[in-house]
Design a protein around this motif. Structure first.
Motif, mmCIF file in Angstrom:
data_model
loop_
_atom_site.group_PDB
_atom_site.id
_atom_site.type_symbol
_atom_site.label_atom_id
_atom_site.label_comp_id
_atom_site.label_asym_id
_atom_site.label_seq_id
_atom_site.Cartn_x
_atom_site.Cartn_y
_atom_site.Cartn_z
ATOM 1 N N SER A 125 0.815 -1.212 0.000
ATOM 2 C CA SER A 125 0.000 0.000 0.000
ATOM 3 C C SER A 125 0.856 1.274 0.000
ATOM 4 C CB SER A 125 -0.932 -0.002 1.217
ATOM 5 O OG SER A 125 -0.174 -0.174 2.389
ATOM 6 N N ARG A 195 -14.828 -1.521 1.299
ATOM 7 C CA ARG A 195 -14.960 -0.127 1.759
ATOM 8 C C ARG A 195 -16.431 0.270 1.845
ATOM 9 N NH1 ARG A 195 -9.913 1.695 -0.854
ATOM 10 N NH2 ARG A 195 -8.450 1.611 0.896
ATOM 11 N N CYS A 199 -15.673 -1.092 5.975
ATOM 12 C CA CYS A 199 -14.435 -1.644 6.537
ATOM 13 C C CYS A 199 -13.472 -0.517 6.936
ATOM 14 C CB CYS A 199 -13.715 -2.503 5.505
ATOM 15 S SG CYS A 199 -14.319 -4.170 5.395
ATOM 16 N N THR A 200 -12.818 -0.704 8.089
ATOM 17 C CA THR A 200 -11.678 0.140 8.387
ATOM 18 C C THR A 200 -10.500 -0.440 7.607
ATOM 19 O OG1 THR A 200 -11.037 -1.224 10.239
ATOM 20 C CG2 THR A 200 -12.528 0.596 10.705
ATOM 21 N N GLU A 201 -9.389 0.293 7.563
ATOM 22 C CA GLU A 201 -8.257 -0.204 6.772
ATOM 23 C C GLU A 201 -7.768 -1.563 7.283
ATOM 24 O OE1 GLU A 201 -6.978 1.086 3.760
ATOM 25 O OE2 GLU A 201 -8.915 2.059 4.061
ATOM 26 N N SER A 202 -7.781 -1.764 8.604
ATOM 27 C CA SER A 202 -7.282 -3.047 9.103
ATOM 28 C C SER A 202 -8.290 -4.166 8.836
ATOM 29 C CB SER A 202 -6.915 -2.956 10.585
ATOM 30 O OG SER A 202 -8.061 -3.033 11.377
ATOM 31 N N LEU A 204 -10.152 -4.207 6.245
ATOM 32 C CA LEU A 204 -9.971 -4.444 4.816
ATOM 33 C C LEU A 204 -8.815 -5.420 4.603
ATOM 34 C CD1 LEU A 204 -11.365 -3.224 2.301
ATOM 35 C CD2 LEU A 204 -9.407 -1.725 2.072
ATOM 36 N N GLN A 209 -8.300 -8.371 1.877
ATOM 37 C CA GLN A 209 -7.054 -8.492 1.108
ATOM 38 C C GLN A 209 -6.308 -9.797 1.400
ATOM 39 O OE1 GLN A 209 -5.673 -4.580 2.397
ATOM 40 N NE2 GLN A 209 -5.509 -4.007 0.249
ATOM 41 N N GLN B 101 -17.347 5.711 7.776
ATOM 42 C CA GLN B 101 -17.416 4.253 7.874
ATOM 43 C C GLN B 101 -18.631 3.819 8.691
ATOM 44 O OE1 GLN B 101 -13.502 3.555 9.367
ATOM 45 N NE2 GLN B 101 -12.604 3.370 7.333
#
Lengths: 304, 378
Positions: A125, A195, A199-202, A204, A209, B101
């Motif tokens: 990323s 998203r 989802c939060t980035e973590s 996700l 991923q 979110q």
């Protein structure tokens, strides 16, 4: 550890580039001793533990266990083949060296994965980080394997620890690369779906991923383990022990028979490790539920 | 009450020099000229729309018209270059990522053209995804996911993986994944475009059924005009990032704002869009039922007469032979019936068919001649 004097010999034959490198190594030696000691005790503990655990089951228990694993993950035919192979190793009297080689491979690749997978994830990323990581990986892969032995010996003397560390450095690039690739290859619409559902980035990373990248990451794990095995043999030159030692003795004594036996045992170990870890990369694993797998395993016995 | 979703002067320009381009465009520079100079195109330019709670709002346009970008600005997947998205009175622009979110988890779910199902999850686990992300405990979320899958008719496919399902079934899973969250807003990005025509039709009907059960606000992106007309309470017609016209299907058809809108609707079957109320005619003879029966008959004087009471509520049709056909006996149309649906009763009735509103008031009548004439409408 009385190694502080060692580097002084090596500068003599090197040009300015090598000289700079040697100076760096020397500086590290003089100032980084506590760090090296810590690493040494950690790695020593890990390899020791791996070897101890693998030595506990006697060959007559270990070999059928591996065969069973092979039958479950690969095929019945391969189970028979690995059983025969392991018996051959035992017959050649190379069981214990094989176990210590395996322990070294497991310890080194475990460390390589622990370090490599997060680097791969992180670089997926971050473009700038990858721009730095990539040439370093190229360097690590193209540098002749023997070159790693020199600093490893300087920092950690000879024995299991420098062997493990040289192996870890040599075998890490594939898992970093393939983790990076796997995560980059996750379809854009899945990321978008993640998203869109908040989802939060973590989340996700963990829910979208990584599960999608898993087969590719596993291919990297397979490659890393195979590279570790090949490096472990080379690392016998600095006292890694195990099968590499047998091969090395064969070379030193010009004993073709001994060299062949050691080489054959390495091949058997390599084939078993390769097929077993390759089975992790197949989609079957990610797509079959546990009951389905148990059923498949049961069918194996009832059908044949 | 303010609209559920309102878009205020929304712009989106992609690219490096987007800021300069944006200010040029906002100050009235010609979009084509800008594209020729810099290669920059506004994906969405100056769109203002308000979407009311409970309606199916279709954004319709050809590919590249900016409709998908517009949809993604509603849930913040794409942030606008200028303008504002307001959901339930709260502007999205001022929100932190965490707030957005939270909004996505509680307020809006999305269905994708490519289905975007997670291949390593079963149908059930896919449907439970939104709830999992929102932190709902496992048992509860699987229960809700199962209910959602049963609602879209996939109760028997819970443990199959997406690759084991047909395209239509996969999109049902996609729909169930959105429905499991029970969101007030459903965003559907060309959700049915990748499906076979027959399956697409089925899914459209299913969506309308779901909407009839519990009404949500659905923003539906489509490039298929028939789909837009079938589903939409209102349609916003987009071209090159601009909204050409936003109205109900029959308004768009009968009163196109400009030539481009007319052009879009050229191939649409007007009879299945226009409703009978748009072509209703006033009956020749309306009689008030305040007098006796006898006087009614004489007043009708050998013609069809439509009889209403004092409040203009429809009672029945008086035939020339003196026979009285009440609203319960004879054919009656509601104003929302499409012309196509009306053909059968209009053709088979021996007299113009009355159109009666929900309040029983006589709105007008429709004769076979009028019906045929409406089909010539250009």
């Amino acid at each position: 550890m009385n190694l502080v004097m060692l580097p002084l010999f090596t500068i003599v034959n090197a040009g300015p580039v090598g000289g700079a490198m040697a100076t760096t190594v020397e500086w590290l030696l003089n100032h980084g001793q506590p760090v090296f000691l810590l690493i040494e005790s950690l790695v020593n503990g890990l390899t020791g533990a791996a070897e101890f655990i693998l030595s506990v089951p006697p060959p007559w228990l270990m070999a059928p266990f591996v065969a069973l694993l092979a039958a479950w993950r690969v095929s019945f035919g391969f189970a028979v083949l690995s059983l025969l192979g392991l018996n051959l190793v035992l017959f050649m009297g190379l069981w214990q060296p094989m176990i210590s080689t395996l322990a070294l491979v497991i310890a080194a690749s475990l460390l390589a994965l622990i370090i490599g997978i997060p680097i791969g994830i992180f670089s997926a990323s971050r473009k700038h980080f990858w721009a730095i990581t990539r040439p370093v990986l190229d360097l690590m892969q193209t540098m002749p394997a023997f070159v790693y032995l020199i600093p490893a010996v300087m920092f950690f003397s000879t024995g299991r620890v420098p062997s493990t560390i040289a192996t870890l450095i040599f075998s890490m690039p594939p898992v970093v690369r393939l983790t990076h690739l796997g995560i980059r290859q996750v379809p854009k619409d899945l990321i978008e779906a993640g998203r869109a559902f908040g989802c939060t980035e973590s989340q996700l990373l963990w829910k979208v991923q990584l599960p999608n990248a898993l087969p590719t990451v596993m291919a990297g794990v397979n490659q890393t383990i195979m590279l570790a095995l090949s490096m472990v043999v080379i690392a016998s030159m600095i006292g890694g022990g195990g099968l590499g030692d047998v091969v090395l003795r064969g070379i030193q004594q010009l004993d073709v028979g001994l060299g062949f036996e050691g080489g054959l045992a390495v091949v058997i170990l390599a084939v078993i490790l390769d097929r077993l870890t390759q089975s992790l990369t197949s989609n079957e694993l990610t797509r079959k539920s546990m009951p389905q797998r148990i059923r498949a395993f049961r069918d194996l016995w009832t059908a044949s | 009450m303010p609209p559920l979703i309102s878009l205020k002067q929304l712009w989106k320009v992609f690219g490096d020099q987007s800021e300069q381009a944006l200010s040029d465009l906002q100050s009235g520079k010609d979009a084509d000229a800008l594209h020729a100079e810099t290669g920059i195109k506004a994906a969405v330019s100056d769109v203002s729309l308000s979407i009311e709670a409970g309606e199916i709002f279709v954004v319709m346009g050809l590919s590249g018209s900016g409709k998908s970008t517009l949809l993604r600005m509603i849930n913040g997947l794409i942030s606008p270059s200028a303008g504002e998205v307001v959901i339930e009175g709260k502007p999205l622009t001022g929100m932190s990522l965490a707030e957005i979110q939270r909004l996505r988890r509680s307020k809006m779910a999305m269905v994708f053209q490519s289905f975007a199902l997670f291949p390593q999850r079963t149908a059930l686990e896919n449907a439970a995804f939104g709830l999992e992300v929102a932190g709902v405990p496992q048992r509860q979320r699987l229960d809700k996911a199962r209910q959602a899958l049963e609602r879209v008719g996939l109760g028997l496919e819970l443990h199959n993986y997406p690759h084991q399902l047909s395209g239509g079934m996969q999109q049902r899973v996609g729909l169930a994944r959105a429905l499991a969250l029970d969101p007030p807003i459903l965003l559907m990005d060309e959700a049915f475009s990748a499906l076979d025509p027959l399956i697409r039709r089925e899914m459209q009907e299913q969506l309308l059924e779901l909407q009839a059960e519990s009404s949500r606000t659905i923003v539906f992106i489509s490039h298929d005009l028939d789909e837009a007309v079938r589903l939409g309470d209102r349609i916003a017609l987009m071209k090159s990032g601009k909204v050409l016209q936003c109205d109900s299907p029959s308004e768009l058809l009968s009163k196109p704002a400009n030539e481009q809108v007319r052009h879009f609707f050229r191939d649409v079957d007007a009879a299945s869009v226009l409703t009978v109320k748009t072509i209703a005619e006033t009956p020749d003879c309306v009689l008030r039922n305040s007098d006796g029966r006898q006087s009614l008959e004489s007043a009708a004087a050998g013609k069809e007469a439509f009889v209403v009471d004092d409040q203009n509520l429809f009672i029945g049709v008086l035939r020339p032979n003196g026979e009285m056909i009440t609203a319960q006996q004879g054919p009656v149309l509601t104003p929302e019936t499409t012309i196509r649906e009306a053909i059968n009763s209009v053709v088979s009735a021996p007299y113009p068919v009355p159109i009666v509103g929900a309040d029983q008031r006589l709105i007008g009548v429709i004769s076979p001649r009028r019906l045929l004439g409406s089909m010539l409408l250009e």
